[in-house]
Write an enzyme that holds these catalytic residues in place. Sequence first.
Site, PDB file in Angstrom:
ATOM      1  N   TYR A  55       0.831  -1.205   0.000  1.00 31.10           N
ATOM      2  CA  TYR A  55       0.000   0.000   0.000  1.00 31.10           C
ATOM      3  C   TYR A  55       0.869   1.260   0.000  1.00 31.10           C
ATOM      4  CZ  TYR A  55      -4.227  -2.754   0.951  1.00 31.10           C
ATOM      5  OH  TYR A  55      -5.280  -3.635   0.875  1.00 31.10           O
ATOM      6  N   ASN A 161      -8.992 -12.592  -1.661  1.00 30.60           N
ATOM      7  CA  ASN A 161      -9.325 -12.797  -3.082  1.00 30.60           C
ATOM      8  C   ASN A 161      -9.137 -14.245  -3.538  1.00 30.60           C
ATOM      9  OD1 ASN A 161      -9.691  -9.834  -3.594  1.00 30.60           O
ATOM     10  ND2 ASN A 161      -7.512  -9.807  -3.103  1.00 30.60           N
ATOM     11  N   CYS A 213     -16.378  -1.720  -0.488  1.00 33.47           N
ATOM     12  CA  CYS A 213     -17.844  -1.772  -0.368  1.00 33.47           C
ATOM     13  C   CYS A 213     -18.523  -0.656  -1.156  1.00 33.47           C
ATOM     14  CB  CYS A 213     -18.255  -1.690   1.101  1.00 33.47           C
ATOM     15  SG  CYS A 213     -17.769  -3.142   2.061  1.00 33.47           S
ATOM     16  N   LEU A 214     -17.829   0.454  -1.362  1.00 31.75           N
ATOM     17  CA  LEU A 214     -18.387   1.585  -2.114  1.00 31.75           C
ATOM     18  C   LEU A 214     -17.899   1.592  -3.555  1.00 31.75           C
ATOM     19  CD1 LEU A 214     -18.074   4.333   0.641  1.00 31.75           C
ATOM     20  CD2 LEU A 214     -20.021   2.837   0.150  1.00 31.75           C
ATOM     21  N   GLY A 216     -14.978   1.673  -4.877  1.00 35.34           N
ATOM     22  CA  GLY A 216     -13.962   2.668  -5.191  1.00 35.34           C
ATOM     23  C   GLY A 216     -14.520   4.048  -5.499  1.00 35.34           C
ATOM     24  N   GLY A 217     -15.679   4.361  -4.944  1.00 30.82           N
ATOM     25  CA  GLY A 217     -16.305   5.659  -5.180  1.00 30.82           C
ATOM     26  C   GLY A 217     -17.214   5.706  -6.399  1.00 30.82           C
TER      27      GLY A 217
END
Length: 302
Positions: A55, A161, A213-214, A216-217
């Site tokens: 990250y 994953n 959950c979103l 990636g916008g």
Amino acid sequence: MIEKVTMAPQGPEFSELVQGYWRLGEWNMTPQSRLTFIKQHLELGISTVDHADIYGNYQCERLFGEALALEPALRDQLQIITKCDIKLCGDSYPSQKINHYDTSSAHLYQSVNHSLQRLGVNEIDVLLLHRPDVLMNADEVAEVFSDLHKVGKVKHFGVSNFSPAQFDLLQSRLSKPLITNQVEINPLNIQVAHDGTLDQLQRLRTRPMAWSCLAGGQLFNGQSEQIARVRQVLEEIREEIGAQSIDQVVYAWVRCLPSNPVVILGSGNIQRTQAAVEALSLTLTREQWYRVWVASKGHNVP
């Protein structure tokens, strides 16, 4: 204050929401600001944090560690998750020609030692394999996991994953059960609800961790027909259940799944974190849940 939940029959316990730190490098926070944010989400009951070695181009663990070093006693209040096995081209691996996966014993040991150093801790609570490696030798990985546990560098292990078959393969070689599979779950991508991934975890009474959950916008700014349909339905349900925003509806929608996913949050804005905590009190009916499914698929159930 939110509660702790047990991730698998033999533990560990996580907070019901997990603070994700994959964008920490983009938050432009000073070490003191980072520390303040950690303390703020701890006060809300969010004690589990999610990292990966890659990250922020291998920088986010270090940034988190810098903040934690300002108040080392906070370590005892946190459950630290990190991931490894992706190798990115760049300064860390200057000889590499392509990004690839590596679950060799040499790389796993190296990754864990680097993560411990960057985070400034002596032990990782949970280590996840970040992506399925086609060249993974399950016996080799099992030996590394066993050794890392024995020497006190990692408490628990999981994957991210992985398909059910890949999960089963690795589990067949381990003496300690895998404690989670971190997978993408959102109204635009619910493949794991249909390919056996969540069914397997429900059978094992092992909670998934839900990332992106979103989407990636995209749920807020995407322009496709699918996104427009989903956004409209989420807004309708928001009004019906009295939610403040559609992201709260999404968190409630993900948490309806009977495998009991733990939601990973991605924002460095403490107000949005607070709103996510408040979403834990929201519930959807089965019909409301399927309205989102139908909007995503673009057709009614068969």
